[in-house]
Scaffold this motif. Structure first.
Motif, PDB file in Angstrom:
ATOM      1  N   SER A  79       7.772 -10.401  -8.485  1.00 31.82           N
ATOM      2  CA  SER A  79       7.767  -9.914  -9.865  1.00 31.82           C
ATOM      3  C   SER A  79       8.966 -10.435 -10.660  1.00 31.82           C
ATOM      4  O   SER A  79       9.972 -10.836 -10.083  1.00 31.82           O
ATOM      5  CB  SER A  79       7.865  -8.388  -9.888  1.00 31.82           C
ATOM      6  N   ARG A  98       0.852  -1.184   0.000  1.00 35.33           N
ATOM      7  CA  ARG A  98       0.000   0.000   0.000  1.00 35.33           C
ATOM      8  C   ARG A  98       0.890   1.237   0.000  1.00 35.33           C
ATOM      9  O   ARG A  98       1.841   1.323   0.761  1.00 35.33           O
ATOM     10  CB  ARG A  98      -0.908   0.014   1.244  1.00 35.33           C
ATOM     11  N   PHE A 120     -13.368 -10.164  -0.249  1.00 36.72           N
ATOM     12  CA  PHE A 120     -14.016  -9.172   0.615  1.00 36.72           C
ATOM     13  C   PHE A 120     -15.139  -9.792   1.439  1.00 36.72           C
ATOM     14  O   PHE A 120     -15.480  -9.288   2.501  1.00 36.72           O
ATOM     15  CB  PHE A 120     -14.562  -8.012  -0.228  1.00 36.72           C
ATOM     16  N   GLU A 176     -16.724 -12.460  -3.198  1.00 34.94           N
ATOM     17  CA  GLU A 176     -17.469 -11.352  -2.585  1.00 34.94           C
ATOM     18  C   GLU A 176     -18.841 -11.760  -2.062  1.00 34.94           C
ATOM     19  O   GLU A 176     -19.469 -11.006  -1.323  1.00 34.94           O
ATOM     20  CB  GLU A 176     -17.606 -10.197  -3.592  1.00 34.94           C
ATOM     21  N   ASP A 214      -0.236 -17.270  -9.283  1.00 34.70           N
ATOM     22  CA  ASP A 214      -1.220 -16.207  -9.048  1.00 34.70           C
ATOM     23  C   ASP A 214      -1.979 -15.908 -10.342  1.00 34.70           C
ATOM     24  O   ASP A 214      -1.429 -16.085 -11.428  1.00 34.70           O
ATOM     25  CB  ASP A 214      -0.466 -14.948  -8.599  1.00 34.70           C
ATOM     26  N   ASN A 231       3.913 -11.645  -3.055  1.00 37.86           N
ATOM     27  CA  ASN A 231       3.952 -11.569  -4.517  1.00 37.86           C
ATOM     28  C   ASN A 231       5.372 -11.285  -5.001  1.00 37.86           C
ATOM     29  O   ASN A 231       6.068 -10.442  -4.435  1.00 37.86           O
ATOM     30  CB  ASN A 231       3.029 -10.450  -5.011  1.00 37.86           C
TER      31      ASN A 231
HETATM   32  P1  C2E Z   1      -2.953 -10.020  -6.614  1.00 40.21           P
HETATM   33  O1  C2E Z   1      -1.669 -10.585  -6.136  1.00 40.21           O
HETATM   34  O2  C2E Z   1      -3.754 -10.847  -7.533  1.00 40.21           O
HETATM   35  O3  C2E Z   1      -3.758  -9.635  -5.298  1.00 40.21           O
HETATM   36  C1  C2E Z   1      -5.135  -9.771  -5.151  1.00 40.21           C
HETATM   37  C2  C2E Z   1      -5.822  -8.441  -5.366  1.00 40.21           C
HETATM   38  O4  C2E Z   1      -7.233  -8.628  -5.295  1.00 40.21           O
HETATM   39  C3  C2E Z   1      -5.503  -7.408  -4.283  1.00 40.21           C
HETATM   40  O5  C2E Z   1      -5.503  -6.148  -4.919  1.00 40.21           O
HETATM   41  C4  C2E Z   1      -6.698  -7.537  -3.350  1.00 40.21           C
HETATM   42  O6  C2E Z   1      -6.925  -6.381  -2.574  1.00 40.21           O
HETATM   43  C5  C2E Z   1      -7.793  -7.751  -4.348  1.00 40.21           C
HETATM   44  N1  C2E Z   1      -8.966  -8.412  -3.776  1.00 40.21           N
HETATM   45  C6  C2E Z   1      -8.998  -9.393  -2.857  1.00 40.21           C
HETATM   46  N2  C2E Z   1     -10.255  -9.781  -2.586  1.00 40.21           N
HETATM   47  C7  C2E Z   1     -11.054  -9.017  -3.376  1.00 40.21           C
HETATM   48  C8  C2E Z   1     -12.487  -8.940  -3.553  1.00 40.21           C
HETATM   49  O7  C2E Z   1     -13.277  -9.667  -2.953  1.00 40.21           O
HETATM   50  N3  C2E Z   1     -12.934  -8.023  -4.454  1.00 40.21           N
HETATM   51  C9  C2E Z   1     -12.097  -7.204  -5.150  1.00 40.21           C
HETATM   52  N4  C2E Z   1     -12.630  -6.328  -5.997  1.00 40.21           N
HETATM   53  N5  C2E Z   1     -10.752  -7.265  -5.003  1.00 40.21           N
HETATM   54  C10 C2E Z   1     -10.243  -8.153  -4.129  1.00 40.21           C
HETATM   55  P2  C2E Z   1      -4.413  -5.043  -4.624  1.00 40.21           P
HETATM   56  O8  C2E Z   1      -4.033  -5.080  -3.169  1.00 40.21           O
HETATM   57  O9  C2E Z   1      -4.906  -3.765  -5.200  1.00 40.21           O
HETATM   58  O10 C2E Z   1      -3.159  -5.542  -5.432  1.00 40.21           O
HETATM   59  C11 C2E Z   1      -3.179  -5.565  -6.838  1.00 40.21           C
HETATM   60  C12 C2E Z   1      -2.005  -6.298  -7.396  1.00 40.21           C
HETATM   61  O11 C2E Z   1      -0.786  -5.604  -7.137  1.00 40.21           O
HETATM   62  C13 C2E Z   1      -1.793  -7.680  -6.789  1.00 40.21           C
HETATM   63  O12 C2E Z   1      -2.692  -8.601  -7.353  1.00 40.21           O
HETATM   64  C14 C2E Z   1      -0.351  -7.926  -7.168  1.00 40.21           C
HETATM   65  O13 C2E Z   1      -0.256  -8.343  -8.502  1.00 40.21           O
HETATM   66  C15 C2E Z   1       0.244  -6.538  -7.050  1.00 40.21           C
HETATM   67  N6  C2E Z   1       0.947  -6.428  -5.760  1.00 40.21           N
HETATM   68  C16 C2E Z   1       0.476  -6.066  -4.536  1.00 40.21           C
HETATM   69  N7  C2E Z   1       1.443  -6.115  -3.599  1.00 40.21           N
HETATM   70  C17 C2E Z   1       2.568  -6.541  -4.242  1.00 40.21           C
HETATM   71  C18 C2E Z   1       3.927  -6.807  -3.816  1.00 40.21           C
HETATM   72  O14 C2E Z   1       4.306  -6.712  -2.639  1.00 40.21           O
HETATM   73  N8  C2E Z   1       4.793  -7.198  -4.779  1.00 40.21           N
HETATM   74  C19 C2E Z   1       4.423  -7.356  -6.091  1.00 40.21           C
HETATM   75  N9  C2E Z   1       5.337  -7.742  -6.977  1.00 40.21           N
HETATM   76  N10 C2E Z   1       3.167  -7.130  -6.520  1.00 40.21           N
HETATM   77  C20 C2E Z   1       2.254  -6.727  -5.610  1.00 40.21           C
END
Ligand code: C2E
Ligand code: MG
Ligand code: MG
Ligand code: MG
Length: 276
Positions: free
Chosen positions: A119, A63, A257, A238, A179, A117
């Motif tokens: 990359s 975040r 969620f 959800e 993933d 996660n």
């Molecule tokens: P991801 O790894 O596929 O993470 C799951 C995403 O789905 C997260 O979004 C999470 O908040 C969201 N999510 C979970 N449950 C629900 C739900 O019920 N409804 C909806 N609408 N969304 C849900 P977030 O946190 O915005 O992260 C987006 C992407 O950013 C992640 O997808 C991942 O690819 C990347 N990311 C986040 N943190 C890291 C990190 O530390 N390192 C790397 N390389 N990528 C990261």
């Protein structure tokens, strides 16, 4: 026709594009600065077993506070951090935070894993497997309580190196999940070559259940997982209806969620105190 093509290229190179590039550069500069000032945060989203309804672990999610109380989405800044090479240091920091949290779980008698996660650029670091092992050892964490989430794009980037790295980490004990499974349209042959523990069903295949046929893909992934001896976890769950259908299809775990949103560490520990 050539003239027309040239025009199209010129048309595309508008101040708009320059503005966009300047915006990207500005964002990258700000991200680097905020990372150095330790302003990034890691939030955690619990994952649940569908058979016991209990928390089995959580996923670490970056975040970036924008300064006005909002957060810039990792969907926006992670790709920028990847392009700028920043993700290597940021990703290492996230792993350290995950290890610290895992340590706290153990102190509290909680048997939970933390997923991180990873990359593409992180795998390019020559001693990536060593780095991960060292980090885990330094924190006194049990390796099988740390899971790495890699996407198909990571796997396909340099498949042989990735297989080697992940195999080394697996023999150390670290778990590996694919993933966003099914969104990469890559050859499935890699599935048998990788030391996987889990397939994560992308939200895209969950979100319209039960309204459309998208459940068909979730069903396919679950059955594929079963045949390969892998667990399946659905993300983006959800609604109760989705959870029930996924459970009936034989899905092992859910994240979404419906059960819990990503939350800061302090809140997570409170959540776990009430829900384990
Ligand atoms: P991801 O790894 O596929 O993470 C799951 C995403 O789905 C997260 O979004 C999470 O908040 C969201 N999510 C979970 N449950 C629900 C739900 O019920 N409804 C909806 N609408 N969304 C849900 P977030 O946190 O915005 O992260 C987006 C992407 O950013 C992640 O997808 C991942 O690819 C990347 N990311 C986040 N943190 C890291 C990190 O530390 N390192 C790397 N390389 N990528 C990261
Ligand atoms: Mg993930
Ligand atoms: Mg995902
Ligand atoms: Mg994703």
């Amino acid at each position: 026709n050539q003239a027309k093509q040239a025009r199209t290229v010129l048309d595309r190179y508008t101040p708009d594009l320059e503005e966009k590039m300047a915006w990207r550069l500005g964002l990258i500069r700000q991200l680097r600065q905020d990372f150095e000032l330790n302003k990034l945060e890691v939030w955690y989203q619990p994952q649940f077993s569908l058979s016991s309804n209990k928390v089995i672990g959580c996923e670490a999610l970056l975040r970036w506070p924008s300064g006005n109380g909002d957060y810039i989405s990792p969907g926006i800044f992670v790709p920028l951090a990847e392009d700028a090479g920043l993700i290597v240091d940021i990703g290492q920091w996230v792993l350290e935070q995950a290890c610290k949290l895992q340590q706290q779980f153990t102190e509290r008698g909680l048997d939970l894993s933390v997923a991180v996660n990873v990359s593409v650029p992180q795998f390019k670091v020559s001693n990536y497997a060593e780095l991960v092992k060292e980090t885990i050892l330094n924190h006194g964490v049990e390796p099988n309580k740390i899971e790495l989430e890699v996407t198909e794009s990571v796997v396909m980037d340099e498949i042989n190196t990735v297989i080697e790295t992940l195999t080394e980490l697996k023999s150390f004990g670290v778990e590996v999940a694919i993933d966003d499974f099914g969104t990469g349209f890559s050859s499935l042959s890699y599935l048998q070559q990788l030391p996987l523990a889990r397939l994560k069903i992308d939200r895209a295949f969950v979100k319209d259940i039960p309204d459309t046929d998208s459940g068909a893909i979730a069903e396919l992934v679950i059955s594929l997982g079963r045949h390969l001896g892998l667990k399946t976890i659905a993300e983006g769950v959800e609604t109760q209806a989705q959870a029930k259908i996924l459970k009936d299809l034989g899905c092992d775990e859910v994240q979404g969620f419906l059960l819990a949103k990503p939350m800061p560490k302090k809140e997570l520990l409170e959540f776990l105190a009430q829900n384990t």
